[in-house]
Design a protein around this motif. Structure first.
Motif, PDB file in Angstrom:
ATOM      1  N   VAL A  16       0.837  -1.208   0.000  1.00  0.00           N
ATOM      2  CA  VAL A  16       0.000   0.000   0.000  1.00  0.00           C
ATOM      3  C   VAL A  16       0.868   1.253   0.000  1.00  0.00           C
ATOM      4  CG1 VAL A  16      -1.681   1.319   1.352  1.00  0.00           C
ATOM      5  CG2 VAL A  16      -1.969  -1.155   1.078  1.00  0.00           C
ATOM      6  N   VAL A  17       1.945   1.244   0.805  1.00  0.00           N
ATOM      7  CA  VAL A  17       2.835   2.401   0.854  1.00  0.00           C
ATOM      8  C   VAL A  17       3.523   2.614  -0.494  1.00  0.00           C
ATOM      9  CG1 VAL A  17       4.956   3.295   1.917  1.00  0.00           C
ATOM     10  CG2 VAL A  17       3.207   2.231   3.330  1.00  0.00           C
ATOM     11  N   PHE A  18       3.997   1.526  -1.104  1.00  0.00           N
ATOM     12  CA  PHE A  18       4.625   1.656  -2.420  1.00  0.00           C
ATOM     13  C   PHE A  18       3.640   2.207  -3.447  1.00  0.00           C
ATOM     14  CE2 PHE A  18       7.737  -1.957  -1.304  1.00  0.00           C
ATOM     15  CZ  PHE A  18       8.641  -1.027  -0.814  1.00  0.00           C
ATOM     16  N   ALA A  19       2.438   1.659  -3.472  1.00  0.00           N
ATOM     17  CA  ALA A  19       1.438   2.107  -4.446  1.00  0.00           C
ATOM     18  C   ALA A  19       1.097   3.574  -4.237  1.00  0.00           C
ATOM     19  CB  ALA A  19       0.183   1.241  -4.321  1.00  0.00           C
ATOM     20  N   ARG A  20       0.902   3.960  -2.958  1.00  0.00           N
ATOM     21  CA  ARG A  20       0.575   5.357  -2.679  1.00  0.00           C
ATOM     22  C   ARG A  20       1.715   6.281  -3.061  1.00  0.00           C
ATOM     23  NH1 ARG A  20      -3.876   7.595  -2.889  1.00  0.00           N
ATOM     24  NH2 ARG A  20      -2.628   8.891  -4.288  1.00  0.00           N
ATOM     25  N   THR A  21       2.965   5.827  -2.828  1.00  0.00           N
ATOM     26  CA  THR A  21       4.126   6.647  -3.176  1.00  0.00           C
ATOM     27  C   THR A  21       4.240   6.848  -4.687  1.00  0.00           C
ATOM     28  OG1 THR A  21       5.313   5.856  -1.212  1.00  0.00           O
ATOM     29  CG2 THR A  21       6.628   6.820  -2.976  1.00  0.00           C
ATOM     30  N   LEU A  22       4.034   5.769  -5.438  1.00  0.00           N
ATOM     31  CA  LEU A  22       4.105   5.881  -6.899  1.00  0.00           C
ATOM     32  C   LEU A  22       3.013   6.784  -7.442  1.00  0.00           C
ATOM     33  CD1 LEU A  22       4.958   2.173  -7.820  1.00  0.00           C
ATOM     34  CD2 LEU A  22       6.495   4.149  -7.861  1.00  0.00           C
ATOM     35  N   VAL A 144       3.501   2.155 -13.629  1.00  0.00           N
ATOM     36  CA  VAL A 144       3.250   1.999 -12.191  1.00  0.00           C
ATOM     37  C   VAL A 144       2.714   0.606 -11.895  1.00  0.00           C
ATOM     38  CG1 VAL A 144       1.878   2.838 -10.247  1.00  0.00           C
ATOM     39  CG2 VAL A 144       2.899   4.460 -11.864  1.00  0.00           C
ATOM     40  N   ASP A 145       1.771   0.153 -12.741  1.00  0.00           N
ATOM     41  CA  ASP A 145       1.226  -1.194 -12.543  1.00  0.00           C
ATOM     42  C   ASP A 145       2.302  -2.251 -12.732  1.00  0.00           C
ATOM     43  OD1 ASP A 145      -1.245  -0.354 -11.878  1.00  0.00           O
ATOM     44  OD2 ASP A 145      -2.200  -0.784 -13.795  1.00  0.00           O
ATOM     45  N   ALA A 146       3.238  -2.020 -13.634  1.00  0.00           N
ATOM     46  CA  ALA A 146       4.320  -2.985 -13.841  1.00  0.00           C
ATOM     47  C   ALA A 146       5.204  -3.066 -12.601  1.00  0.00           C
ATOM     48  CB  ALA A 146       5.142  -2.602 -15.069  1.00  0.00           C
ATOM     49  N   VAL A 147       5.491  -1.890 -12.012  1.00  0.00           N
ATOM     50  CA  VAL A 147       6.298  -1.888 -10.790  1.00  0.00           C
ATOM     51  C   VAL A 147       5.562  -2.603  -9.660  1.00  0.00           C
ATOM     52  CG1 VAL A 147       7.349  -0.421  -9.030  1.00  0.00           C
ATOM     53  CG2 VAL A 147       7.547   0.198 -11.446  1.00  0.00           C
ATOM     54  N   LEU A 148       4.284  -2.286  -9.516  1.00  0.00           N
ATOM     55  CA  LEU A 148       3.502  -2.941  -8.462  1.00  0.00           C
ATOM     56  C   LEU A 148       3.381  -4.440  -8.717  1.00  0.00           C
ATOM     57  CD1 LEU A 148       0.660  -0.310  -7.905  1.00  0.00           C
ATOM     58  CD2 LEU A 148       2.692  -0.721  -6.506  1.00  0.00           C
TER      59      LEU A 148
END
Length: 367
Positions: A16-22, A144-148
């Motif tokens: 969640v933190v990674f997604a919010r940061t991106l 972003v989706d690829a990173v997630l």
């Protein structure tokens, strides 16, 4: 299970933190791009007769990679739009445009879902020389989706591996930690009544060492108790052997001849009676000890006189003294009132006198 739940919770929080940061980084990028576009549009207005012409010129000149810039007037009509040439045929442009022109109010920053990951849309008001417009920027979220997706894959692979490694490590540590207990259990299974001298190995951490010492102390007490029991059984057997041997020998001698006189029979019966009395007293003492050890001995508390106990015990033991040629002498005693169990006190006195006679030489006196 205990480790899996915290790891799963940690993975969810991190994701969640990674997604919010991106997403926040994307919003900042779009916001900075829109600010630059707005500044350029205000500058272009000085060179054009209308704000719409200035916006069209700015849309042609200001370009941001992978960023769609769309300008709408207050009526919702598209005034200017810039799309990266690499994205001109991207159906996402139509998707974003449809969302902006649908007439449905949208937040200042929102995500438009799509099969390719969707777009992040940021909208703000723009005023050019008194004319009001709505400036929007849309950025694709495919990267972003690829990173997630890579982060999810990493968690899906890493968490099971961590659980397996933790389980293997815990099993190894448990086996090493429980090894002293296993050794102690094996040693305890080998200890029987015949080898009570064996002891637990004192090894391991402080808790196991303390536990082993406690068990060894218990074995010491058990060994001492068994030793006392063996000595008691040996003494009891020795005590029982003497009167039984006397009875058997006297009976065999008496029956070996048919022409014995009555006096001889009476003398022989007297000897056997004394031996049987001694045997009865020993059996009573054993029964008394057994009852005392089992906790079933009821001690009486009656008023009595200790000198009477002494006189009674002396009269009962005189014949034993005569047989061993030991004189039992009772000197003058004063009255000694007491509260206790007369039977138990009498047994104590009889045992004391019997031992005194048994360990005295012939001709001696027990006073």
């Amino acid at each position: 299970m205990l480790l899996g739940v915290p790891l799963a919770a940690f993975a969810v929080v991190c994701y969640v933190v990674f997604a919010r940061t991106l997403v926040n980084r994307t919003d900042r990028f779009i916001g900075e791009a829109l600010s630059a576009f707005s500044a350029e549009a205000v500058a272009e207005r000085r060179l054009h007769t209308s704000g719409a012409e200035a916006l069209v010129t700015t849309a042609d000149e200001v370009r941001f990679r992978n960023l769609r810039i769309i300008v709408l007037d207050t009526a919702g009509t598209v005034v200017a739009m810039h799309v990266d040439p690499d994205m001109a045929r991207d159906p996402a442009s139509d998707r974003v445009l449809a969302a902006l022109t649908s007439g449905v109010p949208i937040p200042d920053a929102t995500t438009i879902a799509g099969a390719d990951g969707g777009d992040r849309l940021v909208t703000r008001a723009l005023e050019v020389q008194g004319e009001r417009f709505n400036l929007s920027g849309a950025f694709p979220l495919a990267d972003v989706d690829a990173v997630l997706e890579r982060i999810r894959l990493m968690f899906f692979v890493a968490i099971p591996l961590l659980l397996v490694a933790a389980a293997a490590g815990a099993n190894l540590l448990a086996r090493r930690g429980l090894r002293p207990i296993t050794v102690m259990a094996e040693r305890a299974g080998e200890i029987t009544a015949t080898n009570l001298s064996a002891r637990m190995p004192v090894a391991g951490d402080a808790e196991l060492t303390g536990f082993a010492r406690v068990i060894n102390e218990l074995l010491d007490r058990l060994e001492h108790a068994f030793g006392q029991q063996k000595r008691f059984m040996a003494d009891a057997s020795h005590e029982l052997r003497t009167p039984t041997a006397i009875i058997q020998t006297e009976a065999d001698v008496t029956l070996s001849r048919d022409d014995r006189s009555g006096d001889e029979y009476r003398e022989s019966i007297s000897v056997m009676r004394e031996a049987s009395r001694r045997l009865t007293r020993i059996v009573d003492d054993l029964f008394l000890i057994a009852r005392a050890d089992s906790g079933h001995l009821a001690v009486k508390h009656e008023p009595l006189y200790l000198e009477e106990i002494v006189h009674d015990a002396t009269r009962a033991i005189e014949q034993v003294g005569d047989q061993r040629q030991v004189r039992v002498e009772v000197r003058q005693m004063i009255q000694a009132p007491f509260t206790g169990d007369p039977d138990l006190l009498g047994r104590v006195m009889l045992n004391l006198l019997d031992n005194a006679i048994k360990y005295s030489l012939p001709g001696a006196s027990v006073v």
